[in-house]
Structure formats: C-alpha cells, structure tokens
Design a protein around this motif. Structure first.
Motif, mmCIF file in Angstrom:
data_model
loop_
_atom_site.group_PDB
_atom_site.id
_atom_site.type_symbol
_atom_site.label_atom_id
_atom_site.label_comp_id
_atom_site.label_asym_id
_atom_site.label_seq_id
_atom_site.Cartn_x
_atom_site.Cartn_y
_atom_site.Cartn_z
ATOM 1 N N ARG A 197 -20.045 35.496 33.084
ATOM 2 C CA ARG A 197 -18.961 35.919 34.829
ATOM 3 C C ARG A 197 -18.769 34.414 35.264
ATOM 4 N N SER B 57 -10.757 30.768 34.458
ATOM 5 C CA SER B 57 -9.488 31.641 35.121
ATOM 6 C C SER B 57 -9.341 30.385 36.473
ATOM 7 N N PRO C 47 -5.455 34.182 34.337
ATOM 8 C CA PRO C 47 -6.450 35.601 35.390
ATOM 9 C C PRO C 47 -7.790 35.995 34.987
ATOM 10 N N LEU C 48 -8.868 36.349 35.759
ATOM 11 C CA LEU C 48 -9.915 37.390 34.519
ATOM 12 C C LEU C 48 -8.978 38.190 34.246
ATOM 13 N N ALA C 49 -8.293 39.564 34.764
ATOM 14 C CA ALA C 49 -8.147 40.560 33.464
ATOM 15 C C ALA C 49 -8.248 40.354 32.479
ATOM 16 N N ARG C 50 -6.635 39.048 32.274
ATOM 17 C CA ARG C 50 -6.724 39.055 31.301
ATOM 18 C C ARG C 50 -7.776 38.030 29.923
ATOM 19 N N TYR D 265 -10.765 38.675 30.254
ATOM 20 C CA TYR D 265 -12.110 40.251 29.945
ATOM 21 C C TYR D 265 -11.236 41.185 28.976
ATOM 22 N N GLU D 266 -9.989 41.135 29.137
ATOM 23 C CA GLU D 266 -9.251 41.788 28.487
ATOM 24 C C GLU D 266 -8.935 41.177 26.324
#
Lengths: 583, 161
Positions: free
Chosen positions: B39, B46, B52-55, B57-58
């Motif tokens: 992580r 990021s 973005p972290l969201a992308r 992790y996607e």
C-alpha cells in the motif's frame, strides 16, 4: 445544422436529430422504455440491460440508453419476449440483492423496487446469493451498504468524473465486483468530501444519507430541550417534490410545518446568508482596497468545497474567506444572541438545520470553531429527504397548511440571502453589498444576469466605481480545476490576478442540486428550483443584505461591526490541510 | 515488510512517465520487485503520477496477477482432484484450515503459510496428496497434518536461532 434521421418506433414514424438515443426518441411517441442504471442526469453506463429493444429484421437486442437512432431503423420497444428478458434481468439482479425492502431507507422510493413491482415479480426465480461485505458508517454523513449495490456505476461516475474526488471506485471483477472507497478503506479515511452526490444518484439503498430523524424526534420529545430550527434556501424550492410539486416556493408553509413538528422557534438560514454577506463582502472590500490578504477571495459556505480544498488544494487556504457558512452562523447566534435576548439557557437549546446537503452533517463537528457558543452550535442536520419523511410520519397535510412567518431576529431575510441556494447566488449577493461598501452608493440594477445559469464555469467582469472586478463561479467540483489553475499560473508567473472574487459550490447547480435533495435531479429540475429562489428574491422589498433591518439591529445590539472582535470570534473559522488518505 | 525505497520507486515511475497505459507497467515492476504491491508504494505511485489511489486499486484488483499481500513463506496446495477428493482431501483441507486459522486462498497472519486448493498434481496413486513448496506428501492422513506442518514451523525456528 444537425442532421435529422428518420426511423420507426413500434411502427410510428419519428424524425430526430442525429445522435439521439433510442431511449430519448421513444419519448416522442409516448413510449417509456424502462431503465435502471441510466440516470437522466448522467451519461449511459449500459450496465444493467433492462432497456433492451429489438431492431426488426435482426436477432440482436440493443440497449436503448446508449444506442443512437439510425436512418431507417425499425425499432420495437415492447413485445412479450422483450418483456420476459427484462423480467429475467431484474430477477437476476434481485438474486444478488438483500430481500429487506421493508426495513430499507429507500423503501417506497427505490428504483429497483419500483421496477420489481411494475414487472409483477412475486417470487424468487433464482437462488439468492448475497456477499458478505461490511457496511460503512464512518463519515457521519453518508452510509454505504455495498451489498445493496446493483453495480449501476452512477456513484462511481459522479464521484470520479462530475466531482473529481475519486473516493469511490469499483474493485475486483466479474461476480466479485463491488463498490468501495479508494483502495478498500473506510469512506472517512478516503478523499470523500461528503457531498452526497453518490447518495442522490443511487437507485437503491446502497448509499444513503445518515438518517438523523430519530435524534431529532427524541429531542423534540425531551422536555429539557428547547428545540429550535433553521432551514436553508434550497429546501423551500425542493420539498414540494416530495408531494409532486415542482419549482414551488414553500417558505411560509415550511415555517408552519416546523412549528407543528414541535420546534419552539423557526429561523431561516437565508438570514444567516445575509450575515455571511456582511462579513464576506467586508473581507472582500478589505482585501481589495487595503491589500490585507491576497486576492482572489474564494467563498467558503460549501462544506464539501472546504473539505475538497483542505485535501486537494491547500495552496488556496489564504484565499479562502474565513467566514463560516450561513447555518453555522445561525447556530452560534441562536445559542448566544438569541439565548441572551430571550433569556433561554443555551445549554438547553437543541438547534436543528434543515439542509439540502449531506456534508452539513459532517460540518457541525469539523473544527473547534463549530463550538463557538460554548456548545456544539448545531446539534443535528436533516436533509430535505429526511424532512420529507418526517412530514409523512407526523401526518401533516403539508400542502394545506396555513402560511406563517419566521421568528424574528434570526428569521427575516433579504432577497440576497435566499439566492444563496443557487450557483452564482453568493456571488450576486456579495456583489450587491460589496458595491455599497466600496462606493457608498446603492446599485441601480440589483440583478447580475451574467453570474446566473448552469454553465459549469462562469467568468464575468463587473464595474464598481470604475474598477473592473473580475469574478468566476464554478459548480460541480470537476469544474474548479480550470479556475484554480488560472489563479496558480498568475501566481507562478507573477502576472495580474485573473479574478478578484471566486464562488465555488461542490454540487452542480449549487445547493438546489445538493446531495440531500429529492431524487432524480436533472438540469431541468435544477433550473426550476433555482427559479423559485430568484422569484423569491424579486418579490422581496429588501434585496440587499446590508439593508435588512434585522441585520442592522444585530450589529448594533450585539456584534458591533463586520470583522469586529466579536464577529471574528463567533462567525469566522480557520482551515488546515487534511491528508488525502488517512490510511 | 521490508522498507520501501522511495527513490527507487521514483526512478521506476520516471521510466514510464507520460507513456500511455503506464500504470499497468509500473505495477508490473512493483509486483516483480516486491512480490506484491504494498500500500505505501501505491500511495507513492499516486503521489508521483497524479493517478488517484481509487484507479490504482481498480487496476490492481481487476487483474489476478497483482497481489495486495506479501507472498507467504510456504505454499500449501491441497489436491481436490477426483481421486484425492474421494480419498478424503476435504478432511485434510479442513484440518489445515483449523490448525492454521485460515480459509482456502488466504495466508496466515504471520505470513508463514498460504493455503491453496489445486486440481490434480499428477500423482493420483498417492491420493490424497498435499504439496508444500512443491514437495509432495502422499497418502496423507488427517492425523499426520500437524506433524507435517510442524516440520516447516520448526525449520523456521531453527533459522531464527
């Protein structure tokens, strides 16, 4: 000129501009194709498959939401087989959806439930498979229950594209796909700014506002408490939608309603907006004429915007107006000014804000300055949808209520105060008063048409005493980038500032399009809600915050002057950089 | 977990900066380097790339290849092929899961063991079969599991001493 295409829908000839989807075109011939993942406010996700239609002469079923009409198409929207397929799609979704509608916050107001009823599905056709994904109640504003998610993608779209926040995303794939805050953490540890656009667009109960109606009912029953209430501008223009009335201003009936619910005094956040303007316009005048702090001055009444700035744009902190948001101002004054004047023990006062907003639920504890009265200035926040439920629970025939007035000293607002609920409203109200503060003269034309409307970024120039004041208004957080980048470039290159005054609202349309407002918002609806506020302004005798006699009285009797010692202590706040990811 | 070398990650990102589809390539390099995508490294990626972290992790969770947890020291594979299944493999798996407090597909908290289910290791004559780090144990009885596992934990203790 756009090309026109010609086709047939269920045998009826249609002519539509090229690019029109089958879904849109069907409305012309009075056909409603059922949809689930498609929200009228958003581009098609094409994830559910309920809107399939048949093209004559082919075996193919096409999704109406994302398929443009082509010349010569013969489209069939309904036949027994299509209906059967749609039913199967719903049954498959239901097989992954908890069967607890009766206890769901969206009961009776759920798009999936409505479709299930329309299609007459009375039994489970497929065995139920539910996943074990924990709920997320971490934000105190928005509750997440990924098990109820039908993977339509609306929330991910609004969070990533419309708001540019990137708190929500899909994780994993296939059967395992689920919505999750950025990188599989709790929402409160993610970049989430609590704007609630995800909740306002969710078709089911997967993302909802935190329900605080219970807390408020309890307070209303508690004899020890002195319950007072305020309502935001945008609520009066949208509460009618709960009863099928669109674009109607219900201000005076809402005052009556709130008294009948048991509140001892009813205040208006629009009055708080008038105070915000007094402080913010004075701040602007000071920065402009005395160069005390840098320009542009950026508005700060939207808590999601504040949160966004503290996480993503910390270099703008010194440009932020230190003035609190209008409802926080009413909160602190209710427990100081009002309490002193009416000899009420402030520790007994329970202050409720009715807001179009989920973020306000978070704002009431965002920093120690939200306790400026010595108590938590606002005790609870209900959004418009929650108030709608309370009206029904209370059994009040809202539409036939008599009209009443707000309680004075924190209730009488000017026209400038009520337009706060629409994008451009804060700017317009500020300009009206700033003009007076700078020139000592009143404006002849109070209306600034160029700052109104739904264009995502509005840039214009206003002349005050020969000075050209450049302003920008942005709404929907993805629109902010353009404005901030211009400011940054000017700073970097040491060139003239692009703007003097900037207004930002996190939600598209401003508060009228807030995350706590009634469902199924579109631009058309945002315009109608805003129009109700602008006509309220137009009908007001007093349209300037500084002319409001109660504002004058407040400063004379209690606060002293704008930006004075007492005002600074009670009405202002500070900002600190926040980590984007807390884990 | 070993220390994250920020400089190393920065130079790795530099290599792919501005190139189309660079996120997958960056993640590949990280996975190769650490055996998973830690992580703190994702957060660094990021920050450096603006993705973005969201992308991130996607993408990580979309592809099976990427792991979010460090690989365990020992991989236990329990064969559930037809022969092993009939000869009592489910009982062996249950025993392993109970002893190690994990579910199939997971690693133990101390990172010592990862438990997998596989279909046929090609030695049905030895059913039921369990393999640890590629070493085959045949005709395994439930009662022997504890002893087999302890060989690996003991070996670990010896190394520590």
């Amino acid at each position: 000129m756009t090309k026109v295409v010609q086709a047939q829908i269920n045998g009826i000839l249609i002519r539509v501009p090229e690019g029109t989807t089958i879904l849109e075109a069907a409305k012309q011939v009075q056909i409603k194709i059922p949809v689930l993942c498609k929200h009228p406010d958003l581009p098609p996700e094409a994830s559910c498959g309920i809107c399939i239609v048949r093209i004559k002469g082919t075996n193919k079923m096409l999704r109406a939401c994302c398929t443009p009409v082509e010349n010569g198409m013969e489209i069939i929207t309904h036949d027994p087989e299509i209906i059967e397929i749609r039913r199967t799609v719903i049954e498959l979704i239901l097989s992954n959806h908890p069967n607890d509608c009766l206890k769901c916050q969206r009961n009776n107001d759920c798009e999936l439930q409505r479709l299930t009823a329309d299609f007459g599905i009375h039994s489970e056709s497929f065995p139920t498979f539910l996943r074990d994904i924990p709920k997320d109640y971490s934000t105190n504003a928005i509750d997440l229950d990924p098990v109820k998610c039908i993977l339509c993608g609306r929330c991910v779209h609004v969070c990533q594209n419309q708001q540019n926040v990137w708190a929500l995303s899909f994780l994993e794939r296939g059967m395992q796909t689920r919505i999750s805050p950025a990188g599989d953490i709790q929402l409160a540890d993610s970049p989430c700014v609590r704007c609630g656009q995800c909740a306002a667009h969710c078709p089911t109960g997967a993302i909802v506002e935190k329900d605080d109606t219970g807390i408020v009912w309890n307070a209303l029953q508690n004899k020890e408490k002195y319950c007072v209430v305020q309502m935001a501008p945008a609520v009066r223009a949208s509460i009618g939608e709960t009863f099928g009335q669109i674009g109607v201003n219900y201000t005076k009936k809402l005052y009556a309603l709130l008294r009948r619910l048991g509140f001892k005094a009813v205040f208006d956040t629009s009055f708080g907006a008038d105070i915000t303007i007094m402080e913010e316009a004075s701040e602007f005048e000071e920065r402009l004429l005395k160069q005390t702090r840098p320009l542009p001055l950026i508005t700060s009444c939207c808590p999601s915007w504040v949160d966004f700035m503290e996480k993503f744009h910390t270099d703008m902190i010194e440009n932020f107006s230190s003035c609190k948001s209008p409802h926080e101002i009413i909160g602190v004054l209710s427990k100081t000014y009002y309490a002193e004047k009416f000899k009420i023990d402030p520790s007994k006062i329970f202050m409720v804000s009715i807001m179009p907003c989920t973020s306000k639920k978070y704002e009431i504890q965002r920093s120690s300055e939200m306790f400026a009265s010595g108590f938590q200035d606002i005790d609870a926040v209900l959004c418009t949808r929650e108030l709608g439920r309370m009206i029904k629970q209370a059994g009040i025939d809202f539409e036939n209520l008599p009209e009443e007035q707000a309680d004075s000293i924190l209730g009488e607002y000017s026209g400038a105060g009520v337009i706060f609920g629409s994008t451009g409203g804060v700017m317009e109200a500020a300009l009206r008063t700033a003009h007076y503060l700078i020139t000592g003269r009143e404006l002849e034309h109070v209306e600034f048409e160029s700052v109104r409307g739904l264009e995502r970024v509005k840039e214009t120039e206003v002349e005050i005493d020969g000075m050209k004041i450049r302003v920008a208004i942005a709404h929907g957080l993805s629109s902010v980038e353009y404005v901030l980048e211009k400011i940054r470039q000017a700073k970097l290159n040491n060139t003239e500032i692009p703007y003097h005054l900037v207004e930002v609202m996190a939600c598209p349309g401003g508060c009228v399009g807030g995350g706590g407002q009634p469902y199924m918002v579109t631009d058309e609806l945002r315009v109608k809600r805003a129009k109700a506020l602008y006509s309220d302004d137009k009908d007001k005798e007093i349209r300037f915050s500084h002319q409001n006699p109660y504002i004058k009285r407040l400063y004379e009797e209690y606060l002293g002057k704008p930006l004075g010692e007492k005002s600074e202590r009670l009405l202002h706040t500070t900002y600190v950089p926040q980590p984007l990811y807390r884990k | 977990m070993e220390n994250i070398n920020t400089e190393e990650i920065k130079s790795l990102i530099q290599k792919w900066k501005g190139k189309d589809g660079n996120l997958v390539m960056i993640l590949h390099e990280i996975q190769n380097r650490y055996g998973y995508v830690p992580r703190p490294v994702s957060l660094e990626v990021s920050k450096e790339t603006g993705i973005p972290l969201a992308r991130i992790y996607e993408v990580i969770t979309f592809y099976n290849y990427f792991e979010l947890c460090p690989p365990a020291k020992h991989t236990i594979s329990v064969c559930m092929g037809t022969a092993c299944y009939l000869k009592g493999a489910p009982e062996l798996l249950e025993e392993i899961e109970t002893l190690l407090h994990v579910q199939e597909g997971q690693s133990t908290e101390d990172g010592q063991f990862h438990v997998n289910v596989v279909r046929c290791l090609g030695c049905c004559g030895l059913a039921p079969v369990v393999s640890i780090d590629g070493k085959i144990f045949g005709k395994v009885k439930k009662s022997e599991i504890m002893e087999i596992l302890s060989r690996y934990t003991h070996e670990e203790n010896n190394v520590k001493v």
